[in-house]
Design a protein around this motif. Structure first.
Motif, PDB file in Angstrom:
ATOM      1  N   ARG A 182      -4.256  17.282  19.493  1.00  0.00           N
ATOM      2  CA  ARG A 182      -4.087  16.682  18.171  1.00  0.00           C
ATOM      3  C   ARG A 182      -2.719  16.024  18.059  1.00  0.00           C
ATOM      4  O   ARG A 182      -1.718  16.587  18.522  1.00  0.00           O
ATOM      5  N   ASP A 217      -4.721  12.731  14.182  1.00  0.00           N
ATOM      6  CA  ASP A 217      -5.746  12.222  15.089  1.00  0.00           C
ATOM      7  C   ASP A 217      -6.066  13.242  16.168  1.00  0.00           C
ATOM      8  O   ASP A 217      -5.224  14.059  16.558  1.00  0.00           O
ATOM      9  N   GLU A 236     -13.231   9.453  16.872  1.00  0.00           N
ATOM     10  CA  GLU A 236     -13.456   8.904  15.534  1.00  0.00           C
ATOM     11  C   GLU A 236     -12.845   9.826  14.486  1.00  0.00           C
ATOM     12  O   GLU A 236     -12.940  11.052  14.579  1.00  0.00           O
ATOM     13  N   ARG A 237     -12.246   9.233  13.480  1.00  0.00           N
ATOM     14  CA  ARG A 237     -11.590  10.003  12.420  1.00  0.00           C
ATOM     15  C   ARG A 237     -12.606  10.426  11.351  1.00  0.00           C
ATOM     16  O   ARG A 237     -13.426   9.619  10.933  1.00  0.00           O
ATOM     17  N   ARG A 238     -12.479  11.652  10.901  1.00  0.00           N
ATOM     18  CA  ARG A 238     -13.337  12.133   9.807  1.00  0.00           C
ATOM     19  C   ARG A 238     -12.853  11.588   8.475  1.00  0.00           C
ATOM     20  O   ARG A 238     -13.653  11.217   7.609  1.00  0.00           O
ATOM     21  N   VAL A 260      -9.277   9.175   6.874  1.00  0.00           N
ATOM     22  CA  VAL A 260      -8.045   8.471   7.244  1.00  0.00           C
ATOM     23  C   VAL A 260      -7.402   7.891   5.998  1.00  0.00           C
ATOM     24  O   VAL A 260      -8.048   7.203   5.207  1.00  0.00           O
ATOM     25  N   ALA A 318      -4.535  11.246   9.355  1.00  0.00           N
ATOM     26  CA  ALA A 318      -5.956  11.263   9.683  1.00  0.00           C
ATOM     27  C   ALA A 318      -6.486  12.683   9.691  1.00  0.00           C
ATOM     28  O   ALA A 318      -5.732  13.652   9.901  1.00  0.00           O
ATOM     29  N   ASN A 319      -7.802  12.793   9.481  1.00  0.00           N
ATOM     30  CA  ASN A 319      -8.502  14.075   9.521  1.00  0.00           C
ATOM     31  C   ASN A 319      -7.862  15.097   8.579  1.00  0.00           C
ATOM     32  O   ASN A 319      -7.670  16.270   8.918  1.00  0.00           O
TER      33      ASN A 319
END
Length: 341
Positions: A35, A70, A86-88, A90, A106-107
């Protein structure tokens, strides 16, 4: 290679979830997820259960392509970046003079929108943050700081609660030990929160309180000018910090100007009272200005909708249209320009 030992018992404790695991393919065998913990101008730090490490980036790559929070896949033998998952959610914003969006976090599960009970409190600006939070996919929470010096705290709370249906409003003294307890319901194990807001409202102080940082590692904090409550930028790099309860917190630099762009869904959520009334208007393309049979204007006449809410909806909707790039040009040779709608 730099490595700092942290207590991270598992990827799940870092926020890893099925959403990310489902993106793995057979071609990813042998790669490890890490991460993004910090984004600097020339360096990206990542974290896993073994601690903090440098991410080895491809030649001429840009750190601006990464956001704190990320998830990336890395070659464990070389620490080299392979691909971004892919970001959940952002949180990003469009800045003046830029074609793309500037990534902030992100996330993120919960976005703390921080303002203070003084001259910094600005409903119109808070609405902009709420729009961006709604668009990001994270759950917004309004956090009011400097409660200990506010004479009319109930007025601030009432104004904040009127901005968007269902958004929690929490008033805290960022330096008080109980601030972490008040925000704890959003900071569980594996959960990620991020703080956004103007400089000088207490974001870095809240990060220090939530993370229990020691003087040698805590985020720098700065004072404010008393006449206008403006603060100095003390956070320059976005970073991820562990929360004592098992969650993670991301601090972000203060934002002086926040433009809205391509945020139709975020606007619909913020102004849900207008969104709910619009289908009741006589005309489908009603502008809610002068058309007969306008349900929104009827609500204003009845006193159930404040006219200033409609005016701010118009301002933000127009800005979003004007600042949202649209594709133009022949097929296969698309360029982007600002919309003139």
């Amino acid at each position: 290679m730099r490595i700092r030992r942290l207590t991270v018992p598992s990827l799940a404790a870092l926020g890893w979830a099925d959403f990310f695991a489902d993106q793995l393919t057979p071609e990813d065998e042998g790669l490890v997820p890490r991460r993004v913990a910090a984004v600097h101008r020339a360096r990206v730090d990542v974290i896993d259960a073994d601690g903090l490490k440098d991410l080895v980036l491809p030649h001429k790559s840009s750190t601006a392509d990464f956001a704190v929070g990320d998830w990336v896949l890395v070659d464990a033998a070389t620490d080299a970046f392979v691909r971004l998952l892919e970001r959940r959610t952002v949180f990003q914003r469009r800045t003046e003079g830029r074609h793309g969006q500037q990534l902030a976090a992100a996330n993120v599960d919960t976005l703390f929108i921080v303002t203070s009970c003084n001259a910094d409190f600005n409903p119109a600006r808070l609405e902009r943050y709420l729009v961006m939070a709604n668009q990001s996919g994270a759950d917004p929470v309004l956090v009011l700081t400097k409660a200990d010096i506010a004479d009319d705290r109930e007025t601030y709370i009432a104004q904040a609660e009127s901005l968007q249906r269902g958004v929690p409003v929490i008033i805290v003294n960022a330096r008080a030990p109980d601030a972490a307890a008040m925000l704890a319901p959003f900071c569980g194990v594996g959960k990620t929160v991020a703080l956004v807001g103007s400089s000088g409202v207490g974001k870095s102080t809240l990060v220090n309180t939530l993370a229990g940082l020691q003087p040698e590692t805590e985020q720098k904090t700065g004072g404010i000018r008393e006449h206008d409550a403006k603060g100095r930028h003390t956070t320059t790099a976005r970073s991820l910090h562990a929360i004592a309860g098992g969650g993670w917190v991301i601090d972000t630099p203060g934002i002086r100007t926040l433009y809205v762009s391509d945020v139709t869904d975020g606007l619909d959520t913020l102004f849900s009272e207008i969104t709910d009334l619009a289908p009741l208007c006589r005309f489908r393309d009603c502008t809610h200005v002068h058309e007969p049979g306008c349900a929104v204007q009827a609500a204003i006449s009845a006193g159930t909708l404040a006219p200033e809410r409609l005016e701010r909806w118009r301002i933000l909707s127009a800005e979003s249209r004007e600042r949202t790039p649209v594709a133009t040009g022949p097929r296969g040779n698309k360029t982007f320009r600002k919309s003139k709608r």
